[in-house]
Design an enzyme around this catalytic site. Sequence first.
Site, PDB file in Angstrom:
ATOM      1  N   ASN A 258     -12.526  10.330  -3.365  1.00  0.00           N
ATOM      2  CA  ASN A 258     -12.907   9.535  -4.533  1.00  0.00           C
ATOM      3  C   ASN A 258     -13.038   8.083  -4.095  1.00  0.00           C
ATOM      4  O   ASN A 258     -12.093   7.512  -3.553  1.00  0.00           O
ATOM      5  CB  ASN A 258     -11.841   9.652  -5.623  1.00  0.00           C
ATOM      6  CG  ASN A 258     -11.697  11.072  -6.144  1.00  0.00           C
ATOM      7  OD1 ASN A 258     -12.677  11.789  -6.261  1.00  0.00           O
ATOM      8  ND2 ASN A 258     -10.466  11.479  -6.441  1.00  0.00           N
TER       9      ASN A 258
ATOM     10  N   HIS B  54      -5.142   1.730   7.915  1.00  0.00           N
ATOM     11  CA  HIS B  54      -5.373   1.288   6.540  1.00  0.00           C
ATOM     12  C   HIS B  54      -6.837   0.895   6.363  1.00  0.00           C
ATOM     13  O   HIS B  54      -7.292  -0.105   6.918  1.00  0.00           O
ATOM     14  CB  HIS B  54      -4.475   0.109   6.163  1.00  0.00           C
ATOM     15  CG  HIS B  54      -4.717  -0.330   4.741  1.00  0.00           C
ATOM     16  ND1 HIS B  54      -4.058   0.239   3.670  1.00  0.00           N
ATOM     17  CD2 HIS B  54      -5.574  -1.236   4.227  1.00  0.00           C
ATOM     18  CE1 HIS B  54      -4.502  -0.311   2.552  1.00  0.00           C
ATOM     19  NE2 HIS B  54      -5.426  -1.214   2.856  1.00  0.00           N
TER      20      HIS B  54
ATOM     21  N   CYS C  34       0.866  -1.188   0.000  1.00  0.00           N
ATOM     22  CA  CYS C  34       0.000   0.000   0.000  1.00  0.00           C
ATOM     23  C   CYS C  34       0.899   1.233   0.000  1.00  0.00           C
ATOM     24  O   CYS C  34       1.707   1.418   0.916  1.00  0.00           O
ATOM     25  CB  CYS C  34      -0.926   0.019   1.207  1.00  0.00           C
ATOM     26  SG  CYS C  34      -1.797   1.593   1.363  1.00  0.00           S
TER      27      CYS C  34
ATOM     28  N   HIS D 164      -8.403   8.358   1.632  1.00  0.00           N
ATOM     29  CA  HIS D 164      -7.758   9.661   1.809  1.00  0.00           C
ATOM     30  C   HIS D 164      -8.709  10.744   1.332  1.00  0.00           C
ATOM     31  O   HIS D 164      -9.623  10.486   0.537  1.00  0.00           O
ATOM     32  CB  HIS D 164      -6.435   9.729   1.040  1.00  0.00           C
ATOM     33  CG  HIS D 164      -6.577   9.383  -0.418  1.00  0.00           C
ATOM     34  ND1 HIS D 164      -6.631   8.078  -0.851  1.00  0.00           N
ATOM     35  CD2 HIS D 164      -6.725  10.162  -1.508  1.00  0.00           C
ATOM     36  CE1 HIS D 164      -6.792   8.070  -2.155  1.00  0.00           C
ATOM     37  NE2 HIS D 164      -6.864   9.306  -2.590  1.00  0.00           N
TER      38      HIS D 164
ATOM     39  N   THR E 223      -7.323   6.034  -7.206  1.00  0.00           N
ATOM     40  CA  THR E 223      -6.154   5.325  -7.742  1.00  0.00           C
ATOM     41  C   THR E 223      -5.273   4.746  -6.646  1.00  0.00           C
ATOM     42  O   THR E 223      -4.424   3.905  -6.925  1.00  0.00           O
ATOM     43  CB  THR E 223      -5.291   6.269  -8.611  1.00  0.00           C
ATOM     44  OG1 THR E 223      -4.890   7.397  -7.810  1.00  0.00           O
ATOM     45  CG2 THR E 223      -6.045   6.752  -9.837  1.00  0.00           C
TER      46      THR E 223
ATOM     47  N   GLY F  71     -12.507   7.961  -9.751  1.00  0.00           N
ATOM     48  CA  GLY F  71     -11.131   8.436  -9.870  1.00  0.00           C
ATOM     49  C   GLY F  71     -10.177   7.953  -8.802  1.00  0.00           C
ATOM     50  O   GLY F  71      -9.045   8.433  -8.719  1.00  0.00           O
TER      51      GLY F  71
ATOM     52  N   HIS G 168      -6.112   3.269  -0.229  1.00  0.00           N
ATOM     53  CA  HIS G 168      -6.006   3.577   1.201  1.00  0.00           C
ATOM     54  C   HIS G 168      -6.758   4.892   1.334  1.00  0.00           C
ATOM     55  O   HIS G 168      -6.342   5.907   0.729  1.00  0.00           O
ATOM     56  CB  HIS G 168      -4.531   3.703   1.609  1.00  0.00           C
ATOM     57  CG  HIS G 168      -4.286   4.079   3.041  1.00  0.00           C
ATOM     58  ND1 HIS G 168      -3.357   3.415   3.847  1.00  0.00           N
ATOM     59  CD2 HIS G 168      -4.802   5.072   3.802  1.00  0.00           C
ATOM     60  CE1 HIS G 168      -3.340   3.980   5.051  1.00  0.00           C
ATOM     61  NE2 HIS G 168      -4.211   4.985   5.044  1.00  0.00           N
TER      62      HIS G 168
ATOM     63  N   CYS H 122       0.505   3.471   3.149  1.00  0.00           N
ATOM     64  CA  CYS H 122       1.093   2.829   4.338  1.00  0.00           C
ATOM     65  C   CYS H 122       2.620   2.939   4.294  1.00  0.00           C
ATOM     66  O   CYS H 122       3.256   3.183   5.326  1.00  0.00           O
ATOM     67  CB  CYS H 122       0.667   1.369   4.431  1.00  0.00           C
ATOM     68  SG  CYS H 122      -1.000   1.125   5.078  1.00  0.00           S
TER      69      CYS H 122
HETATM   70  P1  5GP Z   1      -7.058   9.313  -5.773  1.00  0.00           P
HETATM   71  O1  5GP Z   1      -6.859   9.323  -7.267  1.00  0.00           O
HETATM   72  O2  5GP Z   1      -6.921   7.888  -5.237  1.00  0.00           O
HETATM   73  O3  5GP Z   1      -8.286   9.996  -5.282  1.00  0.00           O
HETATM   74  O4  5GP Z   1      -5.883  10.159  -5.159  1.00  0.00           O
HETATM   75  C1  5GP Z   1      -4.564   9.698  -5.119  1.00  0.00           C
HETATM   76  C2  5GP Z   1      -3.676  10.898  -5.084  1.00  0.00           C
HETATM   77  O5  5GP Z   1      -2.392  10.482  -4.675  1.00  0.00           O
HETATM   78  C3  5GP Z   1      -3.516  11.587  -6.449  1.00  0.00           C
HETATM   79  O6  5GP Z   1      -3.910  12.943  -6.346  1.00  0.00           O
HETATM   80  C4  5GP Z   1      -2.027  11.433  -6.759  1.00  0.00           C
HETATM   81  O7  5GP Z   1      -1.477  12.562  -7.400  1.00  0.00           O
HETATM   82  C5  5GP Z   1      -1.429  11.215  -5.385  1.00  0.00           C
HETATM   83  N1  5GP Z   1      -0.223  10.413  -5.365  1.00  0.00           N
HETATM   84  C6  5GP Z   1       0.056   9.305  -6.131  1.00  0.00           C
HETATM   85  N2  5GP Z   1       1.259   8.821  -5.817  1.00  0.00           N
HETATM   86  C7  5GP Z   1       1.764   9.633  -4.847  1.00  0.00           C
HETATM   87  C8  5GP Z   1       2.994   9.642  -4.124  1.00  0.00           C
HETATM   88  O8  5GP Z   1       3.880   8.801  -4.298  1.00  0.00           O
HETATM   89  N3  5GP Z   1       3.160  10.633  -3.199  1.00  0.00           N
HETATM   90  C9  5GP Z   1       2.204  11.590  -2.977  1.00  0.00           C
HETATM   91  N4  5GP Z   1       2.464  12.514  -2.050  1.00  0.00           N
HETATM   92  N5  5GP Z   1       1.034  11.608  -3.642  1.00  0.00           N
HETATM   93  C10 5GP Z   1       0.821  10.648  -4.562  1.00  0.00           C
HETATM   94 ZN    ZN Z   2      -2.561   1.543   3.490  1.00  0.00          ZN
END
Ligand code: 5GP
Ligand code: ZN
Length: 115
Positions: free
Chosen positions: A88, A47, A5, A101, A96, A94, A99, A8
Amino acid sequence: MTDNCLFCKIIAGEIPGKFIYEDDRVVVLQDIAPQAPHHYLVVPRKHIRTTLELTAEDNELVGHVYQVASRLAEKHGFAKEGFRVVNNCNEGAGQTVWHVHFHLLGGRTMTWPPG
Ligand code: 5GP
Ligand code: ZN
């Protein structure tokens, strides 16, 4: 800590991350690909895979997430003009990183509806 993860691993210090805040329940990271002048991720230390896996046990945690987001928006000076807290859930929305957030976005005018 759940194997494989990303968040994590960042929380555990195995992968670098820019922390702008942390406490016993959440960490707040600078997003690696910011979508606004201020784009932070409020990440529970626990987590939890998606919003769908939140339970009543997490009610206080989610309230805390919103407290932290609001205080940071004030501290960084974009609370008054307006900001968004976005979660999301699942791929179609969206998500990605698996975990849970909460994106804290601010520092620019937002449009509605979101894409
Ligand atoms: P989601 O698409 O799941 O809502 O948001 C995931 C977010 O994590 C995205 O905005 C992406 O830019 C961010 N993200 C992806 N990989 C990393 C990383 O290695 N470090 C940080 N700080 N953010 C990341
Ligand atoms: Zn996690």
